[in-house]
Design a protein around this motif. Structure first.
Motif, PDB file in Angstrom:
ATOM      1  N   ILE A   1       5.913   3.957  -9.518  1.00  0.00           N
ATOM      2  CA  ILE A   1       4.920   4.124 -10.600  1.00  0.00           C
ATOM      3  C   ILE A   1       4.114   2.974 -11.104  1.00  0.00           C
ATOM      4  CG2 ILE A   1       4.642   5.063 -12.661  1.00  0.00           C
ATOM      5  CD1 ILE A   1       6.711   7.364 -12.128  1.00  0.00           C
ATOM      6  N   ALA A   2       5.247   1.925 -11.370  1.00  0.00           N
ATOM      7  CA  ALA A   2       4.641   0.622 -11.776  1.00  0.00           C
ATOM      8  C   ALA A   2       3.511  -0.041 -10.857  1.00  0.00           C
ATOM      9  CB  ALA A   2       5.676  -0.156 -12.243  1.00  0.00           C
ATOM     10  N   ALA A   3       3.985   0.045  -9.304  1.00  0.00           N
ATOM     11  CA  ALA A   3       2.892  -0.599  -8.423  1.00  0.00           C
ATOM     12  C   ALA A   3       1.726   0.099  -8.518  1.00  0.00           C
ATOM     13  CB  ALA A   3       3.692  -0.487  -7.218  1.00  0.00           C
ATOM     14  N   PHE A   4       1.519   1.446  -8.662  1.00  0.00           N
ATOM     15  CA  PHE A   4       0.428   2.210  -8.705  1.00  0.00           C
ATOM     16  C   PHE A   4      -0.577   1.704  -9.997  1.00  0.00           C
ATOM     17  CE2 PHE A   4      -1.695   6.009 -10.803  1.00  0.00           C
ATOM     18  CZ  PHE A   4      -2.919   5.977  -9.831  1.00  0.00           C
ATOM     19  N   GLU A   5       0.322   1.783 -11.153  1.00  0.00           N
ATOM     20  CA  GLU A   5      -0.429   1.227 -12.394  1.00  0.00           C
ATOM     21  C   GLU A   5      -0.945  -0.026 -12.200  1.00  0.00           C
ATOM     22  OE1 GLU A   5       1.757   3.971 -15.749  1.00  0.00           O
ATOM     23  OE2 GLU A   5       2.621   2.131 -15.268  1.00  0.00           O
ATOM     24  N   ARG A   6      -0.172  -0.876 -11.599  1.00  0.00           N
ATOM     25  CA  ARG A   6      -0.706  -2.143 -11.395  1.00  0.00           C
ATOM     26  C   ARG A   6      -2.151  -2.381 -10.410  1.00  0.00           C
ATOM     27  NH1 ARG A   6       4.817  -3.616 -11.100  1.00  0.00           N
ATOM     28  NH2 ARG A   6       5.217  -4.784 -13.155  1.00  0.00           N
ATOM     29  N   SER A   7      -2.407  -1.186  -9.780  1.00  0.00           N
ATOM     30  CA  SER A   7      -3.416  -1.197  -8.813  1.00  0.00           C
ATOM     31  C   SER A   7      -4.691  -0.705  -9.661  1.00  0.00           C
ATOM     32  CB  SER A   7      -3.270  -0.019  -7.580  1.00  0.00           C
ATOM     33  OG  SER A   7      -3.394   1.006  -8.096  1.00  0.00           O
ATOM     34  N   LEU A   8      -4.650  -0.150 -10.743  1.00  0.00           N
ATOM     35  CA  LEU A   8      -5.597   0.366 -11.683  1.00  0.00           C
ATOM     36  C   LEU A   8      -6.380  -0.764 -12.534  1.00  0.00           C
ATOM     37  CD1 LEU A   8      -3.915   3.764 -12.630  1.00  0.00           C
ATOM     38  CD2 LEU A   8      -5.821   3.508 -11.034  1.00  0.00           C
ATOM     39  N   VAL A   9      -7.249  -1.591 -11.693  1.00  0.00           N
ATOM     40  CA  VAL A   9      -7.427  -2.695 -12.280  1.00  0.00           C
ATOM     41  C   VAL A   9      -9.116  -2.753 -12.215  1.00  0.00           C
ATOM     42  CG1 VAL A   9      -7.717  -5.018 -11.773  1.00  0.00           C
ATOM     43  CG2 VAL A   9      -5.574  -4.302 -11.772  1.00  0.00           C
TER      44      VAL A   9
ATOM     45  N   PRO B   1       0.791  -1.272  -0.019  1.00  0.00           N
ATOM     46  CA  PRO B   1       0.016  -0.174  -0.185  1.00  0.00           C
ATOM     47  C   PRO B   1       0.783   1.430   0.030  1.00  0.00           C
ATOM     48  CG  PRO B   1      -0.989  -1.630   1.578  1.00  0.00           C
ATOM     49  CD  PRO B   1       0.257  -2.165   1.082  1.00  0.00           C
ATOM     50  N   GLU B   2       1.793   1.368   0.820  1.00  0.00           N
ATOM     51  CA  GLU B   2       2.955   2.559   0.749  1.00  0.00           C
ATOM     52  C   GLU B   2       3.607   2.649  -0.518  1.00  0.00           C
ATOM     53  OE1 GLU B   2       2.209   0.623   4.618  1.00  0.00           O
ATOM     54  OE2 GLU B   2       2.995  -0.251   2.912  1.00  0.00           O
ATOM     55  N   LYS B   3       3.943   1.739  -1.193  1.00  0.00           N
ATOM     56  CA  LYS B   3       4.517   1.932  -2.600  1.00  0.00           C
ATOM     57  C   LYS B   3       3.440   2.334  -3.438  1.00  0.00           C
ATOM     58  CE  LYS B   3       7.247  -1.402  -3.664  1.00  0.00           C
ATOM     59  NZ  LYS B   3       7.942  -2.613  -4.180  1.00  0.00           N
ATOM     60  N   VAL B   4       2.226   1.840  -3.743  1.00  0.00           N
ATOM     61  CA  VAL B   4       1.288   2.389  -4.590  1.00  0.00           C
ATOM     62  C   VAL B   4       0.905   3.803  -4.096  1.00  0.00           C
ATOM     63  CG1 VAL B   4      -1.141   1.834  -4.865  1.00  0.00           C
ATOM     64  CG2 VAL B   4       0.496  -0.012  -4.770  1.00  0.00           C
ATOM     65  N   GLU B   5       0.819   4.194  -3.221  1.00  0.00           N
ATOM     66  CA  GLU B   5       0.443   5.787  -2.613  1.00  0.00           C
ATOM     67  C   GLU B   5       1.790   6.509  -3.109  1.00  0.00           C
ATOM     68  OE1 GLU B   5      -1.759   8.639  -1.279  1.00  0.00           O
ATOM     69  OE2 GLU B   5      -2.264   6.421  -1.709  1.00  0.00           O
ATOM     70  N   LEU B   6       2.781   6.106  -2.985  1.00  0.00           N
ATOM     71  CA  LEU B   6       4.139   6.759  -3.475  1.00  0.00           C
ATOM     72  C   LEU B   6       4.097   6.997  -4.876  1.00  0.00           C
ATOM     73  CD1 LEU B   6       7.074   8.403  -3.296  1.00  0.00           C
ATOM     74  CD2 LEU B   6       7.955   5.899  -3.112  1.00  0.00           C
ATOM     75  N   GLY B   7       3.821   5.707  -5.639  1.00  0.00           N
ATOM     76  CA  GLY B   7       3.737   5.976  -7.099  1.00  0.00           C
ATOM     77  C   GLY B   7       2.586   6.678  -7.508  1.00  0.00           C
ATOM     78  N   LYS B   8       1.415   6.838  -6.677  1.00  0.00           N
ATOM     79  CA  LYS B   8       0.201   7.535  -7.209  1.00  0.00           C
ATOM     80  C   LYS B   8       0.810   8.969  -7.266  1.00  0.00           C
ATOM     81  CE  LYS B   8      -4.282   9.268  -5.467  1.00  0.00           C
ATOM     82  NZ  LYS B   8      -5.416   8.803  -4.534  1.00  0.00           N
ATOM     83  N   LEU B   9       1.454   9.459  -6.242  1.00  0.00           N
ATOM     84  CA  LEU B   9       1.978  10.928  -6.115  1.00  0.00           C
ATOM     85  C   LEU B   9       2.891  11.274  -7.373  1.00  0.00           C
ATOM     86  CD1 LEU B   9       2.754  11.127  -2.330  1.00  0.00           C
ATOM     87  CD2 LEU B   9       0.939  12.363  -3.424  1.00  0.00           C
TER      88      LEU B   9
ATOM     89  N   PHE C   1      10.551   7.583   0.273  1.00  0.00           N
ATOM     90  CA  PHE C   1      11.285   6.770  -0.605  1.00  0.00           C
ATOM     91  C   PHE C   1      12.013   5.853   0.686  1.00  0.00           C
ATOM     92  CE2 PHE C   1      10.401   8.830  -4.100  1.00  0.00           C
ATOM     93  CZ  PHE C   1      10.765   7.989  -5.329  1.00  0.00           C
ATOM     94  N   ASN C   2      12.445   6.459   1.843  1.00  0.00           N
ATOM     95  CA  ASN C   2      13.226   5.796   3.055  1.00  0.00           C
ATOM     96  C   ASN C   2      12.379   4.733   3.426  1.00  0.00           C
ATOM     97  OD1 ASN C   2      13.651   5.865   6.089  1.00  0.00           O
ATOM     98  ND2 ASN C   2      15.433   5.800   4.875  1.00  0.00           N
ATOM     99  N   GLU C   3      11.100   4.976   3.791  1.00  0.00           N
ATOM    100  CA  GLU C   3      10.051   4.194   4.091  1.00  0.00           C
ATOM    101  C   GLU C   3       9.750   2.840   3.414  1.00  0.00           C
ATOM    102  OE1 GLU C   3       7.576   7.218   6.936  1.00  0.00           O
ATOM    103  OE2 GLU C   3       6.539   6.559   5.213  1.00  0.00           O
ATOM    104  N   VAL C   4       9.754   3.215   1.941  1.00  0.00           N
ATOM    105  CA  VAL C   4       9.375   2.197   1.177  1.00  0.00           C
ATOM    106  C   VAL C   4      10.469   1.189   0.478  1.00  0.00           C
ATOM    107  CG1 VAL C   4       8.461   1.489  -1.255  1.00  0.00           C
ATOM    108  CG2 VAL C   4       7.296   3.337   0.268  1.00  0.00           C
ATOM    109  N   PHE C   5      11.646   2.078   0.316  1.00  0.00           N
ATOM    110  CA  PHE C   5      12.835   1.300  -0.252  1.00  0.00           C
ATOM    111  C   PHE C   5      14.058   1.261   0.518  1.00  0.00           C
ATOM    112  CE2 PHE C   5      10.377   2.960  -3.973  1.00  0.00           C
ATOM    113  CZ  PHE C   5      10.112   1.830  -4.457  1.00  0.00           C
ATOM    114  N   GLY C   6      13.998   1.937   1.638  1.00  0.00           N
ATOM    115  CA  GLY C   6      15.034   2.008   2.739  1.00  0.00           C
ATOM    116  C   GLY C   6      16.256   2.754   2.238  1.00  0.00           C
TER     117      GLY C   6
END
Length: 381
Positions: free
Chosen positions: A178-186, A52-60, A160-165
């Protein structure tokens, strides 16, 4: 009389239908087409698991124009949520001072594709995000510049620190998000999906007639099959060349730029007046004018159609196939699968109605509030 009755009961039993159900007037479930299927869960690659955190970052990042050359061309500029998550014109929006040269596909359900863009030049959504952000007539960005901008945004450093360290944002990780966000558009709750999962009433009588045409007389399922409603192969359908190249000077310049950038001889550069398509990837003459079969999902909101937007409506698309396709500069490569169908006016309307069943409600999303720049923290010894 008794012998006939026993034979009838025996036939019903062999068909797997309860005698009690028949007596009660209950009908067996309708037969579903084996060429098609409902969508399952979207896949996620092992090297980029979805959170969820990666998708939210990708959305931004998807809506952030700072991931482009001039800080004004976000992904959402060509993939507008309110307009089908694509661009509502024959040719997609181009980087300022240019125009694009192909139609912008929707990103809804792109999680299921095995390759991306009209000629499959990118093999993952991560690669697609990078290609679009850096494309000369798209985002026109440079990785180092875009990465530097992200570093000056405290909110991104934190996320980015929280998601990717990482201490600072990496542009590679930005493409992953961004790819993770796009995968959520289903979209998996269309009338078609509901019908395939057992709801006999999810499709109208007209749509069911269209379904029979789709898998039968019209032969649409030859190429539009499976859960994504595409075989993901490449064909030359004889789609007419983009008419903007005849009158639009900027479009002409872009076309020549693409011919040169993708590797054409001088003779071809001067002679060709149409998009060579898959040829740019394979350099095989047999692939001139071929493009990937797109999914028919969510197409109700993504007009115009084809790689250059030359067909304005779904009715135009059905009529195009009804006539056996068209002609273009590379028609000698036109697929032999196409032939006149002889569909009546009623049959064409039924077919359009069924194609629309691959689309549910609009997937809308407001532009998120983007984080602001701030000075980098001072370095302390």
């Amino acid at each position: 009389m008794m012998t006939t009755f026993k034979k009838t009961i025996g036939a019903i039993a062999l068909a797997g239908v309860s005698i009690v159900a028949v007596a009660a007037g209950v009908q067996a479930a309708e037969k579903r087409p084996t060429e098609l299927a409902p969508l399952g869960e979207p896949p996620a690659p092992p090297d980029n698991p979805t959170t969820p955190e990666k998708v939210e970052l990708g959305k931004l990042l998807f809506f952030d124009p700072r991931l482009s050359g001039n800080s004004a061309m976000p992904c959402s500029a060509c993939h507008l949520p309110e307009l089908g998550w694509d661009f509502p014109d024959k040719i997609s929006l181009g980087y300022p001072g240019t125009t694009h040269w192909r139609n912008s596909p929707t990103i809804v359900n792109t999680a299921y594709y095995g390759n991306y863009f009209w000629t499959g030049v990118s093999k993952s959504l991560e690669a697609e995000a990078r290609t679009a952000a850096r494309g000369g007539v798209a985002g026109n960005g440079e990785d180092d510049m875009m990465e530097a901008r992200l570093a000056f945004i405290p909110e991104y450093r934190k996320r980015f620190n929280e998601v990717f360290g990482t201490e600072y944002p990496s542009i590679r990780d930005a493409y992953m998000a961004i790819a993770a966000f796009e995968r959520s558009l289903v979209q998996r709750d269309t009338p078609f999906d509901k019908y395939m999962l057992g709801d006999d009433k999810a499709l109208t009588k007209q749509q069911k007639r269209g379904m029979e045409l789709f898998t039968g007389k019209a032969e649409c399922s030859t190429c539009h099959n499976g859960a994504l409603v595409t075989d993901q192969k490449y064909y030359n359908l004889g789609v007419p060349g983009y008419d903007g190249w005849e009158t639009d000077e900027l479009a002409q310049i872009t076309f020549r730029f693409e011919l040169l950038a993708k590797g054409s001889t001088e003779e071809k550069y001067r002679k060709w007046k149409d998009d060579p398509g898959l040829y740019f990837v394979t350099k095989e003459k047999a692939d001139l004018g071929k493009f990937r079969v797109p999914s028919l999902r969510y197409t109700k909101y993504t007009a115009p159609y084809m790689h250059n937007g030359m067909l304005e409506t779904l009715e135009d698309v059905v009529e195009f196939y009804n006539q056996g396709g068209g002609t273009n500069e590379f028609s000698k490569n036109k697929t032999k699968l196409l032939k006149p169908l002889g569909l009546s006016k009623k049959e064409k309307a039924d077919l359009v109605a069924f194609v629309e069943s691959f689309t549910g409600e609009r997937l809308l999303m407001e532009t998120p509030e983007l984080p602001e720049y701030a000075p980098l923290p001072a370095v302390t010894n």
